[in-house]
Design a protein around this motif. Structure first.
Motif, PDB file in Angstrom:
ATOM      1  N   LEU A   1     -42.071  22.470 -47.052  1.00 27.49           N
ATOM      2  CA  LEU A   1     -42.229  22.881 -45.660  1.00 27.49           C
ATOM      3  C   LEU A   1     -43.707  22.942 -45.300  1.00 27.49           C
ATOM      4  O   LEU A   1     -44.057  23.166 -44.151  1.00 27.49           O
ATOM      5  CB  LEU A   1     -41.545  24.228 -45.414  1.00 27.49           C
ATOM      6  CG  LEU A   1     -40.012  24.184 -45.529  1.00 27.49           C
ATOM      7  CD1 LEU A   1     -39.395  25.504 -45.072  1.00 27.49           C
ATOM      8  CD2 LEU A   1     -39.424  23.034 -44.710  1.00 27.49           C
ATOM      9  N   ASP A   2     -44.578  22.759 -46.255  1.00 24.88           N
ATOM     10  CA  ASP A   2     -46.024  22.641 -46.043  1.00 24.88           C
ATOM     11  C   ASP A   2     -46.410  21.250 -46.535  1.00 24.88           C
ATOM     12  O   ASP A   2     -46.293  20.954 -47.714  1.00 24.88           O
ATOM     13  CB  ASP A   2     -46.748  23.723 -46.845  1.00 24.88           C
ATOM     14  CG  ASP A   2     -48.265  23.549 -46.855  1.00 24.88           C
ATOM     15  OD1 ASP A   2     -48.787  22.482 -46.455  1.00 24.88           O
ATOM     16  OD2 ASP A   2     -48.950  24.502 -47.277  1.00 24.88           O
ATOM     17  N   PRO A   3     -46.835  20.362 -45.614  1.00 24.60           N
ATOM     18  CA  PRO A   3     -47.107  18.972 -46.013  1.00 24.60           C
ATOM     19  C   PRO A   3     -48.510  18.749 -46.579  1.00 24.60           C
ATOM     20  O   PRO A   3     -48.993  17.622 -46.578  1.00 24.60           O
ATOM     21  CB  PRO A   3     -46.927  18.218 -44.689  1.00 24.60           C
ATOM     22  CG  PRO A   3     -47.359  19.194 -43.654  1.00 24.60           C
ATOM     23  CD  PRO A   3     -47.001  20.565 -44.153  1.00 24.60           C
ATOM     24  N   GLY A   4     -49.143  19.808 -47.066  1.00 27.41           N
ATOM     25  CA  GLY A   4     -50.528  19.694 -47.532  1.00 27.41           C
ATOM     26  C   GLY A   4     -50.760  18.689 -48.656  1.00 27.41           C
ATOM     27  O   GLY A   4     -51.864  18.182 -48.817  1.00 27.41           O
ATOM     28  N   ILE A  29     -40.668  15.525 -39.790  1.00 27.98           N
ATOM     29  CA  ILE A  29     -41.480  16.709 -39.551  1.00 27.98           C
ATOM     30  C   ILE A  29     -40.776  17.651 -38.577  1.00 27.98           C
ATOM     31  O   ILE A  29     -40.796  18.865 -38.758  1.00 27.98           O
ATOM     32  CB  ILE A  29     -42.881  16.294 -39.045  1.00 27.98           C
ATOM     33  CG1 ILE A  29     -43.639  15.540 -40.135  1.00 27.98           C
ATOM     34  CG2 ILE A  29     -43.663  17.514 -38.561  1.00 27.98           C
ATOM     35  CD1 ILE A  29     -43.809  16.277 -41.443  1.00 27.98           C
ATOM     36  N   ARG A  61     -38.212  19.487 -40.501  1.00 24.91           N
ATOM     37  CA  ARG A  61     -38.823  20.529 -41.333  1.00 24.91           C
ATOM     38  C   ARG A  61     -39.276  21.708 -40.478  1.00 24.91           C
ATOM     39  O   ARG A  61     -39.163  22.874 -40.881  1.00 24.91           O
ATOM     40  CB  ARG A  61     -40.010  19.974 -42.110  1.00 24.91           C
ATOM     41  CG  ARG A  61     -39.643  18.872 -43.105  1.00 24.91           C
ATOM     42  CD  ARG A  61     -40.846  18.552 -43.958  1.00 24.91           C
ATOM     43  NE  ARG A  61     -40.731  17.324 -44.714  1.00 24.91           N
ATOM     44  CZ  ARG A  61     -41.613  16.958 -45.650  1.00 24.91           C
ATOM     45  NH1 ARG A  61     -42.643  17.736 -45.921  1.00 24.91           N
ATOM     46  NH2 ARG A  61     -41.459  15.834 -46.291  1.00 24.91           N
ATOM     47  N   ARG A  62     -39.791  21.426 -39.283  1.00 27.08           N
ATOM     48  CA  ARG A  62     -40.181  22.514 -38.366  1.00 27.08           C
ATOM     49  C   ARG A  62     -38.978  23.359 -38.003  1.00 27.08           C
ATOM     50  O   ARG A  62     -39.040  24.590 -37.965  1.00 27.08           O
ATOM     51  CB  ARG A  62     -40.767  21.959 -37.070  1.00 27.08           C
ATOM     52  CG  ARG A  62     -42.193  21.544 -37.169  1.00 27.08           C
ATOM     53  CD  ARG A  62     -42.756  21.196 -35.818  1.00 27.08           C
ATOM     54  NE  ARG A  62     -43.158  22.369 -35.081  1.00 27.08           N
ATOM     55  CZ  ARG A  62     -42.975  22.530 -33.787  1.00 27.08           C
ATOM     56  NH1 ARG A  62     -42.345  21.613 -33.080  1.00 27.08           N
ATOM     57  NH2 ARG A  62     -43.397  23.606 -33.185  1.00 27.08           N
ATOM     58  N   LYS A 111     -37.956  25.517 -40.815  1.00 23.91           N
ATOM     59  CA  LYS A 111     -38.940  26.606 -40.953  1.00 23.91           C
ATOM     60  C   LYS A 111     -38.695  27.679 -39.901  1.00 23.91           C
ATOM     61  O   LYS A 111     -38.683  28.877 -40.198  1.00 23.91           O
ATOM     62  CB  LYS A 111     -40.339  26.015 -40.804  1.00 23.91           C
ATOM     63  CG  LYS A 111     -41.484  26.987 -40.967  1.00 23.91           C
ATOM     64  CD  LYS A 111     -42.798  26.205 -40.897  1.00 23.91           C
ATOM     65  CE  LYS A 111     -43.992  27.129 -40.884  1.00 23.91           C
ATOM     66  NZ  LYS A 111     -45.266  26.379 -40.932  1.00 23.91           N
ATOM     67  N   LEU A 144     -41.888  26.244 -50.273  1.00 20.41           N
ATOM     68  CA  LEU A 144     -42.664  26.874 -49.202  1.00 20.41           C
ATOM     69  C   LEU A 144     -44.155  26.571 -49.292  1.00 20.41           C
ATOM     70  O   LEU A 144     -44.847  26.538 -48.291  1.00 20.41           O
ATOM     71  CB  LEU A 144     -42.442  28.392 -49.229  1.00 20.41           C
ATOM     72  CG  LEU A 144     -40.986  28.840 -49.101  1.00 20.41           C
ATOM     73  CD1 LEU A 144     -40.907  30.346 -48.910  1.00 20.41           C
ATOM     74  CD2 LEU A 144     -40.290  28.136 -47.937  1.00 20.41           C
ATOM     75  N   VAL A 145     -44.637  26.369 -50.527  1.00 17.87           N
ATOM     76  CA  VAL A 145     -46.071  26.119 -50.701  1.00 17.87           C
ATOM     77  C   VAL A 145     -46.250  24.692 -51.197  1.00 17.87           C
ATOM     78  O   VAL A 145     -45.510  24.235 -52.058  1.00 17.87           O
ATOM     79  CB  VAL A 145     -46.679  27.106 -51.724  1.00 17.87           C
ATOM     80  CG1 VAL A 145     -48.155  26.841 -51.924  1.00 17.87           C
ATOM     81  CG2 VAL A 145     -46.457  28.534 -51.252  1.00 17.87           C
ATOM     82  N   LEU A 148     -46.634  21.232 -38.651  1.00 17.83           N
ATOM     83  CA  LEU A 148     -46.017  22.053 -39.699  1.00 17.83           C
ATOM     84  C   LEU A 148     -47.026  23.034 -40.266  1.00 17.83           C
ATOM     85  O   LEU A 148     -46.801  24.227 -40.245  1.00 17.83           O
ATOM     86  CB  LEU A 148     -45.499  21.173 -40.828  1.00 17.83           C
ATOM     87  CG  LEU A 148     -44.026  20.858 -40.880  1.00 17.83           C
ATOM     88  CD1 LEU A 148     -43.739  20.026 -42.125  1.00 17.83           C
ATOM     89  CD2 LEU A 148     -43.168  22.115 -40.883  1.00 17.83           C
ATOM     90  N   GLY A 149     -48.127  22.528 -40.793  1.00 21.02           N
ATOM     91  CA  GLY A 149     -49.171  23.377 -41.356  1.00 21.02           C
ATOM     92  C   GLY A 149     -48.669  24.209 -42.518  1.00 21.02           C
ATOM     93  O   GLY A 149     -47.591  23.983 -43.048  1.00 21.02           O
ATOM     94  N   PRO A 150     -49.479  25.191 -42.934  1.00 18.30           N
ATOM     95  CA  PRO A 150     -49.053  26.036 -44.048  1.00 18.30           C
ATOM     96  C   PRO A 150     -47.877  26.925 -43.637  1.00 18.30           C
ATOM     97  O   PRO A 150     -47.597  27.088 -42.447  1.00 18.30           O
ATOM     98  CB  PRO A 150     -50.299  26.886 -44.355  1.00 18.30           C
ATOM     99  CG  PRO A 150     -51.133  26.808 -43.137  1.00 18.30           C
ATOM    100  CD  PRO A 150     -50.808  25.549 -42.424  1.00 18.30           C
ATOM    101  N   ILE A 151     -47.213  27.497 -44.635  1.00 18.37           N
ATOM    102  CA  ILE A 151     -45.944  28.199 -44.385  1.00 18.37           C
ATOM    103  C   ILE A 151     -46.110  29.425 -43.479  1.00 18.37           C
ATOM    104  O   ILE A 151     -45.179  29.815 -42.776  1.00 18.37           O
ATOM    105  CB  ILE A 151     -45.277  28.600 -45.727  1.00 18.37           C
ATOM    106  CG1 ILE A 151     -43.803  28.953 -45.504  1.00 18.37           C
ATOM    107  CG2 ILE A 151     -46.029  29.746 -46.391  1.00 18.37           C
ATOM    108  CD1 ILE A 151     -42.936  27.798 -45.031  1.00 18.37           C
ATOM    109  N   ASP A 152     -47.318  30.008 -43.471  1.00 14.44           N
ATOM    110  CA  ASP A 152     -47.465  31.262 -42.733  1.00 14.44           C
ATOM    111  C   ASP A 152     -47.956  31.074 -41.300  1.00 14.44           C
ATOM    112  O   ASP A 152     -48.431  32.027 -40.679  1.00 14.44           O
ATOM    113  CB  ASP A 152     -48.373  32.230 -43.504  1.00 14.44           C
ATOM    114  CG  ASP A 152     -49.701  31.599 -43.863  1.00 14.44           C
ATOM    115  OD1 ASP A 152     -50.570  32.307 -44.398  1.00 14.44           O
ATOM    116  OD2 ASP A 152     -49.882  30.379 -43.614  1.00 14.44           O
ATOM    117  N   VAL A 153     -47.871  29.858 -40.780  1.00 18.33           N
ATOM    118  CA  VAL A 153     -48.181  29.675 -39.359  1.00 18.33           C
ATOM    119  C   VAL A 153     -46.965  29.085 -38.655  1.00 18.33           C
ATOM    120  O   VAL A 153     -46.111  28.460 -39.286  1.00 18.33           O
ATOM    121  CB  VAL A 153     -49.421  28.766 -39.125  1.00 18.33           C
ATOM    122  CG1 VAL A 153     -50.603  29.228 -39.944  1.00 18.33           C
ATOM    123  CG2 VAL A 153     -49.106  27.319 -39.423  1.00 18.33           C
TER     124      VAL A 153
END
Lengths: 276, 87, 216
Positions: free
Chosen positions: A241-244, A256, A259-260, A263, A273-274, B68-73
């Motif tokens: 859920l974090d596409p980093g 996306i 996934r949004r 979330k 989640l990470v 999407l960004g990090p999980i906490d946003v």
């Protein structure tokens, strides 16, 4: 996510002895009851709620807030309804849906069937989360295909719409060569067995008078088996859920948006989640 | 090798519940991943602004990632506007 | 058991294991990697995960001097940098989009991979030639015992069918060890065949021992 409806079997496949399976790690038995109506029972004897729709038995371990979604187009009397049959995949149920929403892989995974090089460009399309229905919709999706459907004779630009009405179900609408103006309906209903194992139940409602049921089923099974080899080899197994650690582009907008939406709802069964 | 599309410079305003301390570093990392220049960050309640420069399709990709960004946003919307280059 | 005490170079395949235009998976000190050979014969290695959406690159295809991911066709050069994104054909991908290239050396019929920048060359395997590669469902210690040989820097030296052999060992997973078998340069084809047969005996003993230890 426990309060959503999930597919657990084919109505046509019900037997009195029943089939043992898992739903989010809970053992359940799916069977035909004394009156012939489907029953789903947990290991400790609890009867779960049932919906019969789209050729499948649906159930929930929780308390669904609303009825199972509908697909009005599928009710047309001339539609051919196709139960494709279950395929087990060692992947997150959410990954199975994400792959179904994706078109950029057509020329590479479904080469010469749903797409081919050099026609690989994915043009801009529209995606939104429809607030009232609370569903993800992608529209104006287009892709050039050499053999779009079993009933297509030559390459055409196929138009698509994608819809996610529940966390592990997706509906695809695609242009139907024999019936211009109508959409063929192809669905993926995913039963989460665990966070990294699922049973996928494809289902279709098509305008196709010419192709045999066997050929329609084989075609869809072939497509899905090609996807399975992708799904079982993606890192990480759960859907991020974090596409980093990934590089989504505009072509990935439907994924996306899905996934949004997951979330937003806290639908995290099968999700990471990470960024790993 | 295709011709490089003319680079663009745009201002992105990222709106929503975005004030987690993880988000600005996340945006810096992600734009670096996409080969974009990211500068002139501004942080206000409910919005993060950043100027990015690079290929238009890659700015689109940054927008997609930031949705999407990090999980906490939780990003509710991203507004974009071209920025004229100072000559 | 020390497997690669001094050298940063890890032996992960025999040259013959990777024909032109093919890619295989391997494990470099617990890290999944892909090793591939371009059409012109150049060996390359990188992480086994496409930076796009995490698909294993070892399932991809080699075309010319590039490796493409099977999922969406993202194409990577021998420097690991992405060269082409098929869904967006006009984009010139920046070098920051890459698949984590690793240093590779091909020497003495063996393919060596290093995780970090290395100035030196891989260790020489003088007087030896590659025979074959095998995967043992066993721990390196069990292979050492089963071979009746002695531990050396990169694995085991032993005598099999009267010939000096060397087994380069690399753990790939718990109870899974990659074994590159090298034999004395002068070994005849007949002796090679006998060694291959004798290796099966070592494998059975090593795998049996590992299974016993696992059950204990």
């Amino acid at each position: 996510m426990i309060d959503a409806w999930y597919p657990v079997g084919l109505i046509s496949g019900l037997t009195r002895e029943g089939r043992e399976t898992l739903l989010m790690e809970q053992p359940i038995t799916v069977r035909a009851g004394k009156t012939g109506k489907p029953e789903v029972v947990t290991a400790d004897g609890r009867s779960l709620p049932i919906v019969e729709r789209f050729g499948h038995v649906w159930t929930s371990l929780g308390t669904p807030e609303k009825d199972l979604f509908t697909i009005p187009e599928a009710d047309h009397p001339e539609r051919v309804l196709v139960d494709v049959g279950v395929v087990r995949v060692k992947c997150s149920p959410l990954r199975a849906v994400e792959n179904f929403l994706d078109i950029a892989h057509f020329p590479f995974v479904h080469t010469d069937i749903l797409g081919a090089e050099p026609h690989t460009e994915v043009e801009k399309y529209d995606v939104k989360i429809r607030e009232e229905e609370d569903e993800v919709w992608a529209t104006k999706v287009k892709f050039f295909q050499p053999q779009a459907a079993k009933s297509a004779e030559e390459g055409i630009t196929t138009e698509y719409m994608y819809r996610v009405p529940s966390p592990t179900s997706s509906v695809l609408y695609k242009t139907c060569p024999p019936r211009p103006g109508e959409w063929d309906v192809i669905c993926l209903f995913v039963q989460p067995l665990t966070e990294t194992l699922c049973d996928v139940w494809p289902w279709m409602a098509l305008f196709d008078e010419d192709t045999s049921m066997t050929d329609l089923i084989h075609f869809q099974q072939l497509i899905f088996l090609q996807d399975r080899s992708i799904l079982e080899n993606q890192i990480p197994a759960r859907l991020p859920l974090d596409p980093g650690m990934e590089t989504p582009t505009r072509a990935d907008l439907t994924s996306i948006a899905y996934r949004r939406w997951l979330k937003q709802h806290g639908y995290t069964y099968g999700a990471e989640l990470v960024a790993q | 090798m295709p011709d490089l599309m003319p680079p663009r410079r745009e201002r992105l305003e990222i709106l929503g519940e975005v004030n987690s301390p993880s988000f600005v570093p996340w945006i810096k990392r992600h734009s670096g991943r996409l080969g974009l220049e990211a500068s002139a960050f501004s942080v206000a309640p409910g919005r993060i602004g950043v100027t990015v420069a690079g290929q238009p399709d890659l700015i689109d990709a940054l927008e997609v990632g930031c949705l999407l960004g990090p999980i906490d946003v939780w990003v509710s919307a991203i507004d974009r506007a071209p920025v004229a280059d100072l000559i | 058991m020390r497997l690669n005490a001094s050298s940063p170079w890890i032996p992960l395949a025999l040259s013959g294991d990777i024909p032109n235009g093919t890619v295989i998976p391997a494990t470099l000190c617990s890290k999944p990697i892909a090793i591939w050979r371009s059409q012109s014969g150049q060996v390359n290695a990188n992480g086994n995960r496409c930076p796009h959406r995490g698909m294993r690159l070892s399932h991809g295809f080699v075309r010319g001097e590039t490796l493409s991911c099977i999922y969406h066709g993202w194409r990577f050069g021998q420097d690991g940098a992405c060269q082409h994104i098929p869904a967006h054909p006009d984009v010139v991908p920046p070098a920051s989009i890459n698949c984590g290239p690793l240093q590779v050396a091909e020497q003495d019929g063996v393919i060596w991979v290093a995780e970090d920048q290395v100035e030196s060359q891989p260790p020489r395997l003088d007087g030896l030639k590659p025979l074959r590669s095998l995967v043992f469902c066993a721990e390196p210690e069990a292979i050492l015992t089963a071979s009746g040989g002695t531990e050396v820097d990169l694995g085991v030296e032993a005598t099999l069918a009267g010939t000096r052999i060397c087994l380069l060992l690399q753990g790939q997973a718990p109870a899974e060890t990659l074994c590159l078998v090298l034999v004395d340069q002068a070994t005849s084809p007949k002796a090679c065949a006998e060694i291959s047969r004798a290796l099966e005996g070592i494998r059975r003993r090593a795998e049996g021992e590992t299974e016993k230890r696992g059950a204990a």
